[in-house]
Design an enzyme around this catalytic site. Structure first.
Site, PDB file in Angstrom:
ATOM      1  N   ASN A  32       0.876  -1.313   0.031  1.00 50.06           N
ATOM      2  CA  ASN A  32      -0.060  -0.031  -0.008  1.00 50.06           C
ATOM      3  C   ASN A  32       0.950   1.390  -0.122  1.00 50.06           C
ATOM      4  O   ASN A  32       0.846   2.263   0.799  1.00 50.06           O
ATOM      5  CB  ASN A  32      -0.921  -0.180   1.082  1.00 50.06           C
ATOM      6  CG  ASN A  32      -2.059   0.823   1.081  1.00 50.06           C
ATOM      7  OD1 ASN A  32      -2.301   2.016   1.920  1.00 50.06           O
ATOM      8  ND2 ASN A  32      -2.693   0.903  -0.046  1.00 50.06           N
ATOM      9  N   LEU A  33       1.800   1.221  -0.923  1.00 53.40           N
ATOM     10  CA  LEU A  33       2.790   2.190  -1.112  1.00 53.40           C
ATOM     11  C   LEU A  33       2.442   3.723  -1.258  1.00 53.40           C
ATOM     12  O   LEU A  33       1.534   3.833  -1.962  1.00 53.40           O
ATOM     13  CB  LEU A  33       3.814   1.850  -1.990  1.00 53.40           C
ATOM     14  CG  LEU A  33       4.466   0.529  -1.902  1.00 53.40           C
ATOM     15  CD1 LEU A  33       5.401   0.223  -3.028  1.00 53.40           C
ATOM     16  CD2 LEU A  33       5.080   0.228  -0.592  1.00 53.40           C
ATOM     17  N   HIS A  34       2.769   4.594  -0.485  1.00 54.84           N
ATOM     18  CA  HIS A  34       2.583   6.081  -0.602  1.00 54.84           C
ATOM     19  C   HIS A  34       3.987   6.945  -0.690  1.00 54.84           C
ATOM     20  O   HIS A  34       5.099   6.246  -0.838  1.00 54.84           O
ATOM     21  CB  HIS A  34       1.681   6.584   0.651  1.00 54.84           C
ATOM     22  CG  HIS A  34       2.031   6.191   1.907  1.00 54.84           C
ATOM     23  ND1 HIS A  34       3.249   6.719   2.400  1.00 54.84           N
ATOM     24  CD2 HIS A  34       1.847   5.232   2.754  1.00 54.84           C
ATOM     25  CE1 HIS A  34       3.422   6.028   3.556  1.00 54.84           C
ATOM     26  NE2 HIS A  34       2.697   5.256   3.840  1.00 54.84           N
ATOM     27  N   HIS A  37       6.827   5.947   1.431  1.00 57.60           N
ATOM     28  CA  HIS A  37       7.599   4.781   0.934  1.00 57.60           C
ATOM     29  C   HIS A  37       8.492   5.074   0.068  1.00 57.60           C
ATOM     30  O   HIS A  37       9.587   4.776   0.117  1.00 57.60           O
ATOM     31  CB  HIS A  37       6.649   3.585   0.753  1.00 57.60           C
ATOM     32  CG  HIS A  37       5.806   2.978   1.348  1.00 57.60           C
ATOM     33  ND1 HIS A  37       4.412   3.061   1.565  1.00 57.60           N
ATOM     34  CD2 HIS A  37       6.219   2.107   2.512  1.00 57.60           C
ATOM     35  CE1 HIS A  37       4.099   2.319   2.745  1.00 57.60           C
ATOM     36  NE2 HIS A  37       5.040   1.686   3.043  1.00 57.60           N
ATOM     37  N   GLN A  61       3.101  -9.288  13.551  1.00 63.49           N
ATOM     38  CA  GLN A  61       3.224  -8.137  14.139  1.00 63.49           C
ATOM     39  C   GLN A  61       1.987  -7.730  14.486  1.00 63.49           C
ATOM     40  O   GLN A  61       2.024  -6.466  14.806  1.00 63.49           O
ATOM     41  CB  GLN A  61       4.059  -7.219  13.546  1.00 63.49           C
ATOM     42  CG  GLN A  61       3.640  -6.665  12.136  1.00 63.49           C
ATOM     43  CD  GLN A  61       4.657  -5.763  11.341  1.00 63.49           C
ATOM     44  OE1 GLN A  61       5.616  -6.524  10.756  1.00 63.49           O
ATOM     45  NE2 GLN A  61       4.378  -4.604  11.414  1.00 63.49           N
ATOM     46  N   GLU A 150      11.250   7.027   9.621  1.00 64.34           N
ATOM     47  CA  GLU A 150      11.343   7.489  11.081  1.00 64.34           C
ATOM     48  C   GLU A 150      10.109   7.802  11.646  1.00 64.34           C
ATOM     49  O   GLU A 150       9.824   8.089  12.818  1.00 64.34           O
ATOM     50  CB  GLU A 150      12.133   9.051  10.953  1.00 64.34           C
ATOM     51  CG  GLU A 150      13.323   8.756  10.700  1.00 64.34           C
ATOM     52  CD  GLU A 150      14.362   9.974  10.653  1.00 64.34           C
ATOM     53  OE1 GLU A 150      13.993  11.088  10.651  1.00 64.34           O
ATOM     54  OE2 GLU A 150      15.905   9.850  10.557  1.00 64.34           O
ATOM     55  N   LYS A 151       8.962   7.733  11.117  1.00 65.10           N
ATOM     56  CA  LYS A 151       7.668   7.852  11.623  1.00 65.10           C
ATOM     57  C   LYS A 151       7.124   6.758  12.562  1.00 65.10           C
ATOM     58  O   LYS A 151       6.761   6.970  13.390  1.00 65.10           O
ATOM     59  CB  LYS A 151       6.385   7.717  10.411  1.00 65.10           C
ATOM     60  CG  LYS A 151       5.055   7.986  11.120  1.00 65.10           C
ATOM     61  CD  LYS A 151       3.895   8.046  10.173  1.00 65.10           C
ATOM     62  CE  LYS A 151       3.369   6.765   9.573  1.00 65.10           C
ATOM     63  NZ  LYS A 151       2.848   5.720  10.637  1.00 65.10           N
ATOM     64  N   GLN A 155       9.804   1.475  16.348  1.00 69.01           N
ATOM     65  CA  GLN A 155      10.134   0.453  15.447  1.00 69.01           C
ATOM     66  C   GLN A 155      11.584   0.543  14.936  1.00 69.01           C
ATOM     67  O   GLN A 155      12.531  -0.360  15.213  1.00 69.01           O
ATOM     68  CB  GLN A 155       9.433   0.431  14.088  1.00 69.01           C
ATOM     69  CG  GLN A 155       9.719  -0.536  13.031  1.00 69.01           C
ATOM     70  CD  GLN A 155       8.855  -0.762  12.017  1.00 69.01           C
ATOM     71  OE1 GLN A 155       7.847  -1.278  12.132  1.00 69.01           O
ATOM     72  NE2 GLN A 155       9.050   0.183  10.794  1.00 69.01           N
TER      73      GLN A 155
HETATM   74  O1  PAF Z   1       7.053  -0.511   8.898  1.00 70.10           O
HETATM   75  C1  PAF Z   1       6.489  -1.608   8.151  1.00 70.10           C
HETATM   76  O2  PAF Z   1       6.019  -1.443   7.245  1.00 70.10           O
HETATM   77  C2  PAF Z   1       6.685  -2.809   8.831  1.00 70.10           C
HETATM   78  O3  PAF Z   1       6.654  -2.968  10.295  1.00 70.10           O
HETATM   79  C3  PAF Z   1       7.825  -3.585   8.486  1.00 70.10           C
HETATM   80  C4  PAF Z   1       9.356  -2.925   9.002  1.00 70.10           C
HETATM   81  C5  PAF Z   1       8.001  -3.779   6.869  1.00 70.10           C
HETATM   82  C6  PAF Z   1       8.022  -5.048   9.043  1.00 70.10           C
HETATM   83  O4  PAF Z   1       6.804  -6.042   8.707  1.00 70.10           O
END
Ligand code: PAF
Length: 283
Positions: A32-34, A37, A61, A150-151, A155
């Site tokens: 779901n690239l924006h 990304h 996750q 960095e959002k 993580q």
């Molecule tokens: O930030 C994300 O989209 C996910 O947490 C990642 C790093 C791809 C791991 O599934």
């Protein structure tokens, strides 16, 4: 661009670049690239010879009751966007490829300390799932560089800690948040917002900006945090947390100068997160 599903196909595609000693960059995504990304891909393109995207909505996750099923899956659009971003390889494994023993039996990585508190409190097990899948992807791709937004500040801190603790031979780059014109940090989860909620959503960033200005002016930290919480509620959010930490996510002390404000808040069906770095004045 090669689109590949298996570890074997990935190995074959990367054999030649590896033999030539080319620098490989990995950009892990859940699709779901924006534009947020795409900033990662532009960064990777500048810093490496071969750019690999991974696209995998990682069930490990997501907690029970979270948005695993609702998470937007837009594979064809993502593939087209990656072609356009000059990505070389798209690795899009299925769950059985990454978790052949099943999710229940998967070996998990827990990164203590930095994964506790903040999102770690609200989303138990989330960072174990992230650390596990990122470790797997780093092992499969063996990149010299991996890029993360960095959002997802916590993580990124968890991934940096894991890479350091496990001596993984990879450089980790954080890439700045990309915001809409009105300040809202771009996120796939913004798609859950109704038009009315979308209009309110930039208040999260504007609250952080107002807090930053008051803290930088030397106002009492607890008071600023209480007011920030109230401002979010008045804007229609249900805050999950609002915190001031040092850049390593430790509590601030009287000596802390480099700090970060972090927030997570629910707005309708969306749980939004954001953060803002700031400099605290000497007291
Ligand atoms: O930030 C994300 O989209 C996910 O947490 C990642 C790093 C791809 C791991 O599934």
């Amino acid at each position: 661009m090669h689109t590949l599903q298996t570890a074997e196909a990935l190995n074959d595609a990367l054999a030649e670049p590896r033999r030539r000693g080319q620098r490989i960059a990995l950009v892990p995504t859940m699709g779901n690239l924006h534009a947020g990304h795409l900033a990662l891909f532009h960064h990777a393109r500048r810093r490496a010879d071969v750019v690999v995207a991974s696209l995998f909505v990682n069930p490990l996750q997501f907690g029970p009751g979270e948005d695993l099923d609702a998470y937007p899956r837009t594979f064809a659009d993502d593939q087209a966007a990656l072609e356009k971003a000059d990505c070389d390889v798209l690795f899009a494994p299925d769950t059985a490829t990454l978790y052949p023993q099943g999710l229940e039996n998967a070996t998990r990585i827990h990164v203590p300390g930095v994964s506790e508190g903040l999102c770690g409190d609200s989303r138990p097990g989330h960072f174990d799932g992230v650390a596990t899948v990122v470790a797997m992807l780093l092992n499969l791709v063996a990149p010299g560089l991996a890029c993360f937004g960095e959002k997802d500040y916590q993580q990124l801190a968890v991934i940096r800690q894991m890479v350091a603790d496990l001596h993984l031979p990879v450089e980790i780059d954080g890439v700045p948040i990309v915001r809409a014109d009105d300040g809202l940090a771009l996120s796939s989860r913004n798609g859950y917002l109704s038009d009315a909620e979308r209009a309110k959503a930039p208040a999260l960033y504007h609250t952080l900006c107002a807090m930053r200005d008051r803290l930088a002016a030397g106002e009492d930290q607890d008071t600023v945090l209480v007011h920030g919480h109230q401002a979010l509620q008045e804007a229609g959010f249900t805050p999950d947390y609002l915190a001031l930490r040092d850049r390593q996510l430790n509590p601030v002390t009287a000596r802390t100068r480099q700090a970060v404000l972090l927030a997570a808040a629910h707005l309708g069906a969306a749980r939004l997160i954001d953060n803002l770095s700031l400099e605290l004045p000497a007291s």
